[in-house]
Motif scaffolding. Structure first.
Motif, PDB file in Angstrom:
ATOM      1  N   MET A   1       1.125  -1.295   0.283  1.00  0.00           N
ATOM      2  CA  MET A   1      -0.431   0.222   0.000  1.00  0.00           C
ATOM      3  C   MET A   1       0.690   1.567   0.057  1.00  0.00           C
ATOM      4  N   LEU A   2       0.970   2.061  -0.787  1.00  0.00           N
ATOM      5  CA  LEU A   2       1.266   3.215  -1.028  1.00  0.00           C
ATOM      6  C   LEU A   2       0.840   4.253   0.676  1.00  0.00           C
ATOM      7  N   GLU A   3       2.014   5.005   0.240  1.00  0.00           N
ATOM      8  CA  GLU A   3       1.723   5.611   1.389  1.00  0.00           C
ATOM      9  C   GLU A   3       1.421   7.488   0.880  1.00  0.00           C
ATOM     10  N   GLY A   4       1.092   7.591   1.842  1.00  0.00           N
ATOM     11  CA  GLY A   4       0.084   9.630   1.642  1.00  0.00           C
ATOM     12  C   GLY A   4       1.025  10.209   1.734  1.00  0.00           C
ATOM     13  N   LYS A   5       0.155  11.270   1.017  1.00  0.00           N
ATOM     14  CA  LYS A   5       0.831  12.669   1.426  1.00  0.00           C
ATOM     15  C   LYS A   5       1.974  12.637   3.029  1.00  0.00           C
ATOM     16  N   ARG A   6       0.544  13.256   3.927  1.00  0.00           N
ATOM     17  CA  ARG A   6       0.642  13.736   5.308  1.00  0.00           C
ATOM     18  C   ARG A   6       1.425  12.543   5.669  1.00  0.00           C
ATOM     19  N   GLN A   7       0.742  11.097   5.755  1.00  0.00           N
ATOM     20  CA  GLN A   7       2.167  10.307   6.085  1.00  0.00           C
ATOM     21  C   GLN A   7       3.539  10.117   6.405  1.00  0.00           C
ATOM     22  N   LYS A  41       8.514   4.597   8.535  1.00  0.00           N
ATOM     23  CA  LYS A  41       7.350   5.082   8.392  1.00  0.00           C
ATOM     24  C   LYS A  41       5.995   5.211   8.750  1.00  0.00           C
ATOM     25  N   VAL A  42       4.992   5.369   8.944  1.00  0.00           N
ATOM     26  CA  VAL A  42       4.488   6.760   9.732  1.00  0.00           C
ATOM     27  C   VAL A  42       2.819   5.274   9.301  1.00  0.00           C
ATOM     28  N   THR A  43       1.810   5.056  10.516  1.00  0.00           N
ATOM     29  CA  THR A  43       1.192   4.063  10.023  1.00  0.00           C
ATOM     30  C   THR A  43      -0.287   5.300   9.944  1.00  0.00           C
TER      31      THR A  43
END
Length: 120
Positions: A1-7, A41-43
């Motif tokens: 799953m790709l990380e979002g911009k905020r993450q 890495k942030v959830t």
């Protein structure tokens, strides 16, 4: 799953601040080994941050990780002081060893062996 911009933004800010905190608390050199933050890495819910530490030239990497985990409360307190105006909740911080360098060295050794075997 790709990380979002905020993450990615939160991970970048945490990475920068932790690098400064590690330097200030003298955690960048533990047991004669150099410790650096390889990645953060942030959830998706921004409640957990996984910190991947790169440890170079330490006798026992698990001991280094344990010493950093022992001071995790102090690290999180300083991080909270820095980020209290940017984040509603400071993520739970978990530390992991980044073994990418170990894999790189192993691959280099394998390539050297292959090159030596090819030579007549």
């Amino acid at each position: 799953m790709l990380e979002g911009k905020r993450q990615k933004q939160v991970a970048g800010v945490i990475h920068e601040e932790l690098t400064t905190i590690f330097t200030r608390l003298s955690l960048n050199i533990v047991d004669g080994g150099l410790v650096s933050i390889a990645s953060v890495k942030v959830t998706p819910d921004l409640l957990e941050a996984r910190i991947y530490l790169s440890v170079f030239q330490a006798q026992n990497k698990q001991d280094v990780l344990r010493k950093i985990e022992d001071r995790s409360h102090e690290i999180k307190r300083e991080l909270a002081a820095k980020l209290k105006h940017q984040l509603r909740r400071i993520p739970e911080i978990k530390y992991f060893l980044d073994d990418t360098l170990d894999h790189v060295f192993k691959m280099e050794e394998l390539f050297k062996k292959i090159d030596e075997e090819k030579k007549p």
